[in-house]
Design a protein around this motif. Structure first.
Motif, PDB file in Angstrom:
ATOM      1  N   CYS A  72       0.975  -1.185  -0.046  1.00  0.00           N
ATOM      2  CA  CYS A  72       0.005   0.036   0.016  1.00  0.00           C
ATOM      3  C   CYS A  72       0.748   1.141   0.139  1.00  0.00           C
ATOM      4  N   ALA A  74       0.049   4.443   0.564  1.00  0.00           N
ATOM      5  CA  ALA A  74      -0.409   5.557   1.678  1.00  0.00           C
ATOM      6  C   ALA A  74      -1.344   5.006   2.729  1.00  0.00           C
ATOM      7  N   ASN A 109       3.981   9.032   0.953  1.00  0.00           N
ATOM      8  CA  ASN A 109       3.847   8.309  -0.275  1.00  0.00           C
ATOM      9  C   ASN A 109       4.888   7.364  -0.265  1.00  0.00           C
ATOM     10  N   GLY A 212       0.244   2.684   4.667  1.00  0.00           N
ATOM     11  CA  GLY A 212       1.312   2.681   3.756  1.00  0.00           C
ATOM     12  C   GLY A 212       2.396   1.795   4.294  1.00  0.00           C
TER      13      GLY A 212
END
Length: 220
Positions: A72, A74, A109, A212
């Motif tokens: 993932c 974020a 991110n 994340g």
């Protein structure tokens, strides 16, 4: 836990402005002697400072993944999982997974896969709310495509929201990147779209709260 470098200037200016306002608050208290107003404003300034500082927090997380895992990129909530026509780069069918980030989420991110960066492009645009269906194609956004060692490509897109007014990304075409390493930051509420091959095995569902690096998004 650390503070993101993208937040240093904003945090400093926020603290300077709040300090000036608090000095004015002391002057106001000396003038009108309204203790409740003094404390209300003081608490409000502290809350604003905490909210701004926490927005730029980056937790220390160690990625754990297998070769074909898609991590993932974020923190947030999964709001879209569907097969769509990707029109910027692939021009074919892809599985789109969208993650909405509220202002309270971590906004750093991270690369979802390891590989070679094949495409990077920034698009200026509108500031529709991040969950709006057209935000993916009309908002300010960046698009990055990474080619996995398997030859499969993963596209991920930062999308600015109604509050977010600036997206920051670091990769350049040709870079070799590692899954879980940081690739950018979005300032205030926003969204990330990930486009996967149609044969990818999705590991999340709509409504899931994800993190994340820590959450396995899919395998390719």
């Amino acid at each position: 836990m650390k503070l993101h470098k993208e937040g240093f200037t904003i945090i400093i200016w926020t603290c300077v402005i709040l300090t000036v306002l608090q000095l004015g608050n002391f002057y106001l208290y000396d003038s009108i002697r309204q203790g409740w107003l003094f404390w209300l404003l003081s608490v409000g300034f502290i809350v604003v400072a905490i909210l701004v500082i926490q927005f730029f927090r980056v937790p220390i997380r160690k990625p754990i993944f297998e070769d074909h895992d898609v991590l993932c990129p974020a923190d947030g909530k999964v709001v879209v999982i569907e097969e769509v026509e990707e029109t910027e780069y692939f021009h074919d069918k892809r599985i789109q997974i969208s993650i909405f980030m509220s202002p309270l989420n971590v906004h750093a991110n991270f690369h979802p896969v390891s590989g070679t960066v094949k495409y990077v492009k920034y698009h200026p645009g509108k500031y529709l709310v991040a969950w709006h269906p057209k935000s993916s194609t009309e908002n300010e956004r960046s698009t990055i495509v990474t080619e996995h060692v398997s030859g499969k490509e993963v596209l991920f897109r930062q999308i600015a929201g109604a509050v977010a007014r600036r997206i920051v990304y670091y990769p350049e075409e040709g870079d070799q990147v590692t899954s879980g390493s940081e690739f950018g930051f979005i300032k205030f509420g926003s969204r990330i779209d990930v486009f996967l091959p149609t044969d990818a095995e999705v590991k999340v569902k709509i409504g899931d709260k994800v993190k994340g690096i820590k959450t396995l998004l899919a395998t390719i």
